[in-house]
Design a protein around this motif. Structure first.
Motif, short mmCIF file in Angstrom:
data_model
loop_
_atom_site.label_atom_id
_atom_site.label_comp_id
_atom_site.label_asym_id
_atom_site.label_seq_id
_atom_site.Cartn_x
_atom_site.Cartn_y
_atom_site.Cartn_z
N ALA A 52 0.58 -1.15 0.11
CA ALA A 52 -0.28 0.22 -0.06
C ALA A 52 0.98 1.19 0.02
O ALA A 52 0.15 2.19 -0.86
CB ALA A 52 -0.85 -0.13 1.27
N ALA A 53 2.49 0.93 0.85
CA ALA A 53 2.33 2.49 1.32
C ALA A 53 3.59 3.14 -0.18
O ALA A 53 3.52 3.27 -0.66
CB ALA A 53 3.96 2.03 2.16
N LEU A 54 4.16 1.59 -1.32
CA LEU A 54 4.31 1.92 -3.02
C LEU A 54 2.82 2.56 -3.57
O LEU A 54 3.54 3.20 -4.40
CB LEU A 54 4.55 0.11 -2.76
CG LEU A 54 5.54 0.36 -4.77
CD1 LEU A 54 6.59 0.82 -4.78
CD2 LEU A 54 5.98 -1.01 -4.47
N VAL A 55 2.81 2.13 -3.58
CA VAL A 55 1.19 1.99 -4.89
C VAL A 55 0.79 3.22 -4.58
O VAL A 55 0.69 4.21 -5.52
CB VAL A 55 0.21 1.29 -4.42
CG1 VAL A 55 -1.34 2.11 -5.02
CG2 VAL A 55 0.14 -0.33 -4.81
N VAL A 56 0.59 4.10 -2.91
CA VAL A 56 0.07 5.87 -3.13
C VAL A 56 1.63 6.41 -3.13
O VAL A 56 1.62 7.49 -3.74
CB VAL A 56 0.15 5.18 -1.50
CG1 VAL A 56 -0.19 7.20 -0.80
CG2 VAL A 56 -0.99 5.19 -0.74
N ASN A 57 3.17 6.48 -2.80
CA ASN A 57 4.18 7.21 -3.34
C ASN A 57 3.97 7.07 -4.64
O ASN A 57 4.49 7.81 -5.11
CB ASN A 57 5.15 5.69 -2.92
CG ASN A 57 5.64 6.85 -1.38
OD1 ASN A 57 6.13 7.39 -1.40
ND2 ASN A 57 5.48 5.29 -0.68
N ILE A 58 3.68 5.75 -5.75
CA ILE A 58 3.58 5.87 -6.87
C ILE A 58 2.72 6.66 -7.70
O ILE A 58 3.10 8.13 -7.91
CB ILE A 58 3.30 4.61 -7.56
CG1 ILE A 58 4.68 3.75 -7.71
CG2 ILE A 58 3.02 4.28 -9.10
CD1 ILE A 58 4.36 2.24 -7.80
N VAL A 59 1.52 7.00 -6.82
CA VAL A 59 0.60 7.43 -6.79
C VAL A 59 1.07 9.34 -6.64
O VAL A 59 0.64 10.52 -7.49
CB VAL A 59 -1.06 7.28 -6.36
CG1 VAL A 59 -1.80 8.63 -6.60
CG2 VAL A 59 -1.67 5.90 -6.31
N VAL A 60 1.95 9.66 -5.81
CA VAL A 60 2.30 11.27 -5.09
C VAL A 60 2.99 11.34 -6.92
O VAL A 60 2.71 12.08 -7.41
CB VAL A 60 2.92 10.58 -4.02
CG1 VAL A 60 3.42 12.33 -3.98
CG2 VAL A 60 2.09 10.95 -3.04
N VAL A 61 3.86 10.30 -7.42
CA VAL A 61 4.62 10.62 -7.71
C VAL A 61 4.06 11.02 -9.43
O VAL A 61 4.31 12.06 -10.17
CB VAL A 61 5.57 8.96 -8.90
CG1 VAL A 61 6.38 9.31 -9.75
CG2 VAL A 61 7.12 9.04 -7.81
N ILE A 62 3.22 9.83 -9.56
CA ILE A 62 1.79 10.38 -11.00
C ILE A 62 1.70 12.05 -10.48
O ILE A 62 1.39 12.70 -11.45
CB ILE A 62 1.27 9.55 -11.15
CG1 ILE A 62 2.06 8.25 -12.12
CG2 ILE A 62 -0.29 10.14 -11.93
CD1 ILE A 62 0.59 7.29 -11.29
N LEU A 63 1.13 12.42 -9.57
CA LEU A 63 0.67 13.68 -9.10
C LEU A 63 1.50 14.88 -9.52
O LEU A 63 0.28 15.66 -9.68
CB LEU A 63 0.10 13.58 -7.97
CG LEU A 63 -1.60 12.53 -7.82
CD1 LEU A 63 -1.69 12.48 -6.34
CD2 LEU A 63 -2.19 13.32 -8.38
N LYS A 64 2.93 14.35 -9.70
CA LYS A 64 3.44 15.79 -9.38
C LYS A 64 3.67 15.73 -10.91
O LYS A 64 4.88 16.24 -11.14
CB LYS A 64 4.85 15.12 -8.66
CG LYS A 64 4.68 15.97 -7.13
CD LYS A 64 4.46 17.17 -7.29
CE LYS A 64 4.12 18.45 -6.58
NZ LYS A 64 3.88 19.53 -6.47
N ILE A 65 3.69 14.87 -11.69
CA ILE A 65 4.34 15.08 -13.46
C ILE A 65 3.58 15.99 -13.67
O ILE A 65 2.31 16.54 -13.94
CB ILE A 65 4.44 13.79 -13.69
CG1 ILE A 65 4.95 12.57 -13.46
CG2 ILE A 65 4.00 13.62 -15.72
CD1 ILE A 65 4.29 11.35 -14.39
N GLY A 66 4.69 17.15 -14.20
CA GLY A 66 3.78 18.40 -15.02
C GLY A 66 4.14 20.10 -13.98
O GLY A 66 3.87 20.68 -14.89
N ASP A 67 4.45 19.55 -12.77
CA ASP A 67 5.16 20.67 -12.77
C ASP A 67 6.32 21.19 -12.76
O ASP A 67 7.05 20.23 -12.37
CB ASP A 67 4.48 20.27 -11.02
CG ASP A 67 4.79 21.88 -9.80
OD1 ASP A 67 5.02 22.52 -10.19
OD2 ASP A 67 4.51 21.26 -8.48
N ARG A 68 6.51 22.66 -12.61
CA ARG A 68 7.53 22.29 -13.55
C ARG A 68 7.84 23.55 -12.34
O ARG A 68 8.83 24.91 -12.76
CB ARG A 68 7.13 23.29 -14.87
CG ARG A 68 6.68 22.61 -15.74
CD ARG A 68 6.78 23.38 -16.45
NE ARG A 68 6.09 22.39 -18.20
CZ ARG A 68 7.13 21.44 -18.39
NH1 ARG A 68 8.61 21.34 -19.01
NH2 ARG A 68 6.83 20.71 -19.29
#
Length: 139
Positions: A52-68
């Motif tokens: 669960a910790a791994l999956v949520v961390n992957i979600v955080v990475v995905i949410l940060k894509i495109g932030d400049r």
């Protein structure tokens, strides 16, 4: 018809930031939940919580894509570091129990918990960055 309920635009919640903050804090708390306990006690650490910790961390990475922004880049770096640590911890668990066919032992669990500890530090930095960004924007 729209009603003015007296909130200025600064006071209205930014849903994107709420969702991102939620996932950053959830990643940190799930990681902490897995990490806490004696490092070599096998039954103190749950594989489902690590996953669960791994999956949520992957979600955080995905949410940060495109932030400049600079803070966004630091958030991405901390999230990638945490995710890499948790992937390695999961691979060690997988190698020991599935590919190696061995039961989990104390030294292997200590390695897994240590890797999750590194991810916990990265998640903690991410939470600190999130708080710092929030404080900076309220001024």
């Amino acid at each position: 018809m729209m009603y003015d309920i007296g909130f200025s635009e600064e006071m209205v919640l930014n849903l994107e930031k709420v969702i991102f903050g939620f996932f950053v804090i959830l990643a940190c708390t799930l990681n902490f939940g897995f990490f806490i306990g004696e490092v070599d006690v096998i039954y103190a650490h749950n594989a489902t919580e690590l996953f669960a910790a791994l999956v949520v961390n992957i979600v955080v990475v995905i949410l940060k894509i495109g932030d400049r922004t600079q803070i966004g880049a630091l958030q991405m770096a901390t999230s990638l570091a945490a995710t890499l640590q948790l992937i390695l911890a999961s691979l060690v668990w997988l190698w020991q129990t599935q590919l190696g066919g061995q039961p989990m032992d104390a030294p292997t669990m200590a390695t897994i918990v240590s890797l999750s500890g590194g991810a916990l530090v990265a998640n903690g930095i991410s939470v600190i960055l999130l708080i710092g960004e929030s404080l900076r924007q309220t001024r």
